[in-house]
Motif scaffolding. Structure first.
Motif, PDB file in Angstrom:
ATOM      1  N   TYR A 205       0.844  -1.200   0.000  1.00  0.00           N
ATOM      2  CA  TYR A 205       0.000   0.000   0.000  1.00  0.00           C
ATOM      3  C   TYR A 205       0.876   1.245   0.000  1.00  0.00           C
ATOM      4  O   TYR A 205       2.045   1.203   0.405  1.00  0.00           O
ATOM      5  N   LEU A 226      -4.059  -3.019   7.741  1.00  0.00           N
ATOM      6  CA  LEU A 226      -2.889  -3.364   6.905  1.00  0.00           C
ATOM      7  C   LEU A 226      -1.637  -3.470   7.776  1.00  0.00           C
ATOM      8  O   LEU A 226      -0.822  -4.376   7.634  1.00  0.00           O
ATOM      9  N   ARG A 234      -6.526  -9.276   8.715  1.00  0.00           N
ATOM     10  CA  ARG A 234      -6.075  -9.618   7.346  1.00  0.00           C
ATOM     11  C   ARG A 234      -5.244 -10.905   7.383  1.00  0.00           C
ATOM     12  O   ARG A 234      -4.588 -11.203   8.375  1.00  0.00           O
ATOM     13  N   PHE A 238       1.640  -6.792   5.142  1.00  0.00           N
ATOM     14  CA  PHE A 238       1.692  -5.859   4.017  1.00  0.00           C
ATOM     15  C   PHE A 238       2.979  -5.055   4.050  1.00  0.00           C
ATOM     16  O   PHE A 238       3.602  -4.900   5.105  1.00  0.00           O
ATOM     17  N   GLU A 323      -8.598  -4.324  -3.034  1.00  0.00           N
ATOM     18  CA  GLU A 323      -8.300  -3.406  -1.919  1.00  0.00           C
ATOM     19  C   GLU A 323      -9.083  -2.115  -2.045  1.00  0.00           C
ATOM     20  O   GLU A 323      -9.568  -1.567  -1.051  1.00  0.00           O
TER      21      GLU A 323
END
Ligand code: AHG
Ligand code: MN
Ligand code: MN
Ligand code: MN
Length: 333
Positions: A205, A226, A234, A238, A323
């Protein structure tokens, strides 16, 4: 594999899809040539007296860099004589720029961010140019700002250049996304990636995390999840990247997936964030959607937004579809 030039690509695209009339092909080739000129100026750096600020404030309230102005001038001069444009608009110009009377007017309107990522100019980090092409409204007389205020879904072409280790030009005319690399020895743009597709899933991200205290709850929730990775809801960990040149962040996402976010925040009365709809969000949204991704302002598809003002800002969430859909859904809850 035999590589083809931008010109050959455009001619063959016109032959197969009939979506690039001669005037649009001329427009794209002229803009591509202007990007070559900007790339050359950027590449000189301190040797070319192109670094530093011009000590003038633009309509955005930003202090203009010399390269903001130089690249704006290059794009204006390159596009005035061709007869393909009715008018131009730029991040760096408060009002629209009409074609001088000595040249004929065409049926297209060109909008651009001539130098994207200005804060990176003086520290040799990738920067770029973003452009968007609209058709002049039927029966338009003297162009006005109002004629530019069309939703992103009306774009007939969009693209960006990245002035980085390579100089690349990424382009869509509505039939997929293609990337051309500048062959500096020949001075030509060469097709190097066809029909680019953004992976639907991602583990990466991009956001300027220093603004976290200004975010609204849906963004805070999404980014916290994230950052929690597997320890949170999740299923994976990430990674985070933020280059602060939209062109470079978007180019990475086009190549390996990711989500790019510039949310609105509580500092602004109407909370739009920093990025401009007409010459940053709309062209990038067109490219991202053509590559199988998504682009919203947290509630609506970016390209459905009816513009009210030429330099209006908009929150941006774009990239890997799964996303973008998730963070947009959080805004609906
Ligand atoms: P510009 O240099 O054309 O004004 O655009 C800069 C934009 C965009 O390229 C980038 O993603 C964003 O500003 C970075 O914002 P922060 O400096 O707030 O991170
Ligand atoms: Mn920009
Ligand atoms: Mn800019
Ligand atoms: Mn700027």
């Amino acid at each position: 594999m035999k590589r083809i030039s931008l010109t050959q690509y455009l001619v063959e695209e016109q032959r197969s899809h009939n979506t690039i009339p001669a005037e649009l092909r001329l427009l794209i080739e002229v803009v591509a040539r202007a990007c070559k000129t900007i790339s050359h100026a950027v590449g000189k750096g301190a040797l070319g007296d192109v670094l530093g600020t011009a000590n003038i404030e633009n309509v955005q309230g930003e202090v203009q860099k010399k390269l903001d102005i130089i690249s704006n001038e290059i794009l204006l001069e390159a596009n005035e004589w061709g007869g393909h444009l009715a008018a131009m608009a730029s991040e760096e110009m408060e009002t629209i720029h009409l074609i001088p009377n000595r040249y004929p007017m065409g049926e297209y309107m060109l909008l651009f961010d001539p130098l994207d990522g200005s804060s990176n100019i003086d520290v040799n980090v990738s920067i770029g140019t973003i452009f968007s092409v609209l058709k002049a409204p039927e029966g338009m007389g003297q162009p006005t700002e109002q004629d530019f205020l069309q939703p992103g879904s009306k774009q007939v072409a969009a693209g960006y250049a990245v002035y980085g280790p390579q100089t690349v030009l990424v382009l869509t005319t509505g039939n997929g996304v293609n990337c051309f690399t500048l062959d500096r020895e020949m001075g030509s743009w060469v097709l190097t990636q066809s029909n680019m597709q953004i992976p639907v899933e991602t583990r990466e991200y991009a956001i300027n995390a220093s603004n976290a205290r200004h975010w609204f709850p849906p963004v805070t929730r999404y980014v916290n999840e994230l950052q929690a990775g597997k320890a949170g809801p999740r299923e994976t960990d990430f990674n985070m990247r933020w280059i602060a040149s939209m062109v470079a962040d978007v180019h990475r996402i086009l190549n390996r997936g990711g989500i790019f976010m510039y949310p609105g925040d509580a500092r602004e009365p109407d909370k739009p964030g920093k990025l401009r709809l007409m010459y940053e969000a709309n062209p990038m949204a067109f490219i991202v959607e053509q590559a199988g991704g998504a682009a919203t302002d947290g509630a609506n598809r970016i390209m459905d937004i009816q513009p009210q003002k030429l330099h209006q800002r908009v929150p941006v969430f774009l990239g890997s579809k799964s996303e973008v859909e998730r963070v947009t859904a959080y805004h609906q809850q």
